[in-house]
Structure formats: C-alpha cells, structure tokens
Scaffold this active site. Structure first.
Site, PDB file in Angstrom:
ATOM      1  N   HIS A 102      65.817  25.384  41.888  1.00 19.83           N
ATOM      2  CA  HIS A 102      67.224  25.608  42.237  1.00 19.83           C
ATOM      3  C   HIS A 102      68.038  24.319  42.205  1.00 19.83           C
ATOM      4  O   HIS A 102      69.254  24.375  42.028  1.00 19.83           O
ATOM      5  CB  HIS A 102      67.315  26.312  43.583  1.00 19.83           C
ATOM      6  CG  HIS A 102      66.812  27.726  43.515  1.00 19.83           C
ATOM      7  ND1 HIS A 102      66.199  28.366  44.562  1.00 19.83           N
ATOM      8  CD2 HIS A 102      66.831  28.621  42.479  1.00 19.83           C
ATOM      9  CE1 HIS A 102      65.861  29.594  44.194  1.00 19.83           C
ATOM     10  NE2 HIS A 102      66.235  29.761  42.931  1.00 19.83           N
ATOM     11  N   HIS A 160      64.360  37.269  35.696  1.00 18.27           N
ATOM     12  CA  HIS A 160      63.520  37.710  36.812  1.00 18.27           C
ATOM     13  C   HIS A 160      64.260  37.372  38.106  1.00 18.27           C
ATOM     14  O   HIS A 160      63.904  36.442  38.825  1.00 18.27           O
ATOM     15  CB  HIS A 160      62.149  37.030  36.760  1.00 18.27           C
ATOM     16  CG  HIS A 160      61.351  37.380  35.543  1.00 18.27           C
ATOM     17  ND1 HIS A 160      61.612  36.829  34.300  1.00 18.27           N
ATOM     18  CD2 HIS A 160      60.318  38.244  35.365  1.00 18.27           C
ATOM     19  CE1 HIS A 160      60.755  37.328  33.419  1.00 18.27           C
ATOM     20  NE2 HIS A 160      59.958  38.183  34.032  1.00 18.27           N
ATOM     21  N   SER A 214      68.115  32.750  42.913  1.00 21.58           N
ATOM     22  CA  SER A 214      68.990  32.297  41.827  1.00 21.58           C
ATOM     23  C   SER A 214      70.272  33.125  41.733  1.00 21.58           C
ATOM     24  O   SER A 214      71.357  32.552  41.501  1.00 21.58           O
ATOM     25  CB  SER A 214      68.240  32.278  40.500  1.00 21.58           C
ATOM     26  OG  SER A 214      67.516  33.464  40.289  1.00 21.58           O
ATOM     27  N   GLU A 268      65.790  42.748  37.075  1.00 22.21           N
ATOM     28  CA  GLU A 268      64.736  42.793  38.084  1.00 22.21           C
ATOM     29  C   GLU A 268      64.018  44.134  38.017  1.00 22.21           C
ATOM     30  O   GLU A 268      64.645  45.187  38.133  1.00 22.21           O
ATOM     31  CB  GLU A 268      65.303  42.564  39.485  1.00 22.21           C
ATOM     32  CG  GLU A 268      64.284  42.683  40.593  1.00 22.21           C
ATOM     33  CD  GLU A 268      63.068  41.792  40.378  1.00 22.21           C
ATOM     34  OE1 GLU A 268      61.929  42.297  40.528  1.00 22.21           O
ATOM     35  OE2 GLU A 268      63.250  40.593  40.048  1.00 22.21           O
ATOM     36  N   ASP A 317      61.961  32.809  34.823  1.00 21.85           N
ATOM     37  CA  ASP A 317      61.007  32.384  35.850  1.00 21.85           C
ATOM     38  C   ASP A 317      60.158  33.554  36.343  1.00 21.85           C
ATOM     39  O   ASP A 317      60.277  33.990  37.482  1.00 21.85           O
ATOM     40  CB  ASP A 317      61.717  31.684  37.017  1.00 21.85           C
ATOM     41  CG  ASP A 317      62.687  32.587  37.748  1.00 21.85           C
ATOM     42  OD1 ASP A 317      63.202  33.526  37.123  1.00 21.85           O
ATOM     43  OD2 ASP A 317      62.917  32.376  38.951  1.00 21.85           O
TER      44      ASP A 317
END
Length: 284
Positions: free
Chosen positions: A19, A42, A100, A118, A164
C-alpha cells in the site's frame, strides 16, 4: 482460492509495502489532470476491522501498520500512507484498515475510474456496498485475471493495474505472468503493480526473474522491483519471509521515494538481525 480471506492478514508488513507503493503510484497518476483508470484484480472487501476476530486471531497488523500508526519520525512517503490509514479511522484510533479499494476511495479523484474484481461472495457483497456511492466505479464478481480483455486499453489511455492474488494455489504464479504479458500487449503504457509473497518455494523464487524477462521485452518505461524481508522461515522451512512489489512502467519518482522509506521499514518491521531490502530498477 474462494476460501481466502484477507481480513486475517490486514495491515501486516506485506500490506504496508504493497500500500506504500500503491499510494505513491496513485499520487503520481493524479499529478496530471487527465483522468485514469485503476484496475484491481483481487480487491478484497475494501476495508477490514482491526478489532474483529479475523484480524485479532494472529494480530498480524501489530507487526505492520501498528508499528507505524503513532510513529513521529516517518519519512514523508510513509507518512502520507499512514495519513490515509488515519483518514480511514475518523476517531483517531486504529480500528479499521483500508484495503486497496479503501485507499483508492481516498486517493482517486471523482473523475478517475475504478474497476474492482473480487470472487469471494462475502467479500464481494461487502465491497459492492462499500463502493456503491463512488462515481465511475464498477465492482465485479468475475475472475480478475480475466478482466484485462474488458479493461485494456482504457478510456483516456491512462491506466494503473494492481495484481495481488493470494498465491494459495501454485497456478497463481503462472497466471500473474500471463496477466503481465497480456496487459502489456493490450496497452503497453499501463502502470502494472504486482505483489508477491516471499516464500521458500520454487515458484516464488523464480517469479521475479520471469517478470523481469517479460518486462524487458515489452515495457515502455522499464521496471522497478522492491522486496522487504522481515523474518526467517520456521524450522520446517514454512512461513512468509517478506514480500515484494514488481512495478512495470513505474513513476520516475518511485525509486527515490522507496529508497527513503526502506531503511526505516527494515529497522522497525524487521523481526531478526538479517532483515533487509532489495531495490532495483531498469530503464527501458
């Protein structure tokens, strides 16, 4: 893959590195007036309760964001990242950690587009509710690896891509490499951020070299690789030693910003005397 819940790991040392890089990239992208698109393959739930049972089970945030949150000697880029986490906690106490998408809501401008993917049904529902009121935003329960055909090239010809996956299944390593190649083929200017865990696995140790080889042939502005090692494997050779970020077409400012932060992170997040960092860059 559908069993993975990032809530167990929210705010750990890997999130700090990931981050920090994401914050710096989004800050740089916003220096130009023209809107851009952030694609998050993701995305997770958007935000996580530090006080909830998942985060409390192993308390990983305590050796991550917990060591930065009240620090008074942070380098400026780290301070900016921590300021965003503080903005996610209006009462000043560390109760929530932004994933994120949470950071994106704080750093993207209203004109910037957000595309969040997601697969986990519970996290998808939470994310959809969390982002419901943000303009120019789409949340999807489709496979983020398969999103690139729909998302690249983007309107406005400016894009940042965050990849990620949890890497719980070994095929994620091959899919990450394939996603990098596809993204560069579809839109070679994309700023691509790839997070990976540092594990004592062949797939993990080979990933960076394979990413470098692909970026060397297709990236317009080269690549940057950063890795933060904070601990050792256990007696059986298991455990995450640290994590890394591989950034393709990185902002020209990113190397120096990370160079300013990494010694501080080694000193304060390192859990053994051998804690260290790697920072390397290759121009196109």
């Amino acid at each position: 893959m559908l069993a993975y819940r990032h809530a167990f790991h929210a705010g750990n040392h890997a999130d700090v590195l990931k981050h920090l890089v994401l914050t710096r990239v989004l800050r740089y992208m916003a220096t130009k007036d023209k809107p851009f698109t952030l694609i998050d393959t993701h995305a997770g739930a958007g935000g996580y309760s530090i006080e909830g049972r998942y985060a409390q089970k192993n308390g990983e945030y305590g050796s991550g964001i917990g060591r930065l949150y009240d620090a008074t000697d942070l380098p400026a880029p780290l301070q900016d990242y921590v300021d965003q986490v503080r903005a996610f906690n209006p009462d000043g106490q560390l109760r929530q950690y932004p994933g994120s998408p949470g950071l994106a809501t704080l750093l993207l401008r209203e004109t910037d587009r957000l595309r969040a993917y997601e697969l986990h049904p519970t996290d998808h529902r939470i994310l959809e509710s969390f982002l419901a009121d943000r303009p120019h935003t789409q949340v999807s329960d489709r496979d983020g690896f398969d999103s690139l055909k729909a998302e690249l090239p983007p309107p406005g010809r400016r894009a940042a891509l965050l990849i990620d996956p949890p890497y719980e299944i070994k095929t994620d390593y091959a899919r990450v490499l394939a996603a990098l190649r596809e993204a560069l083929q579809r839109f070679a200017d994309t700023v691509i951020m790839i997070w990976y865990p540092q594990l004592q696995l062949l797939e993990s140790s080979q990933l960076v070299q394979r990413l470098k080889a692909s970026a060397d042939t297709a990236a317009k502005k080269g690549w940057l690789h950063v890795r933060l090692t904070v601990t050792q494997a256990d007696e059986r050779g298991f455990g995450m030693l640290g994590s890394g970020m591989f950034v393709v077409n990185p902002p020209y400012t990113l190397h120096d910003e990370l160079a300013e932060c990494l010694p501080w992170l080694v000193e304060h997040l390192g859990q053994y005397d051998g804690a260290n960092f790697v920072l390397e860059q290759r121009a196109a």
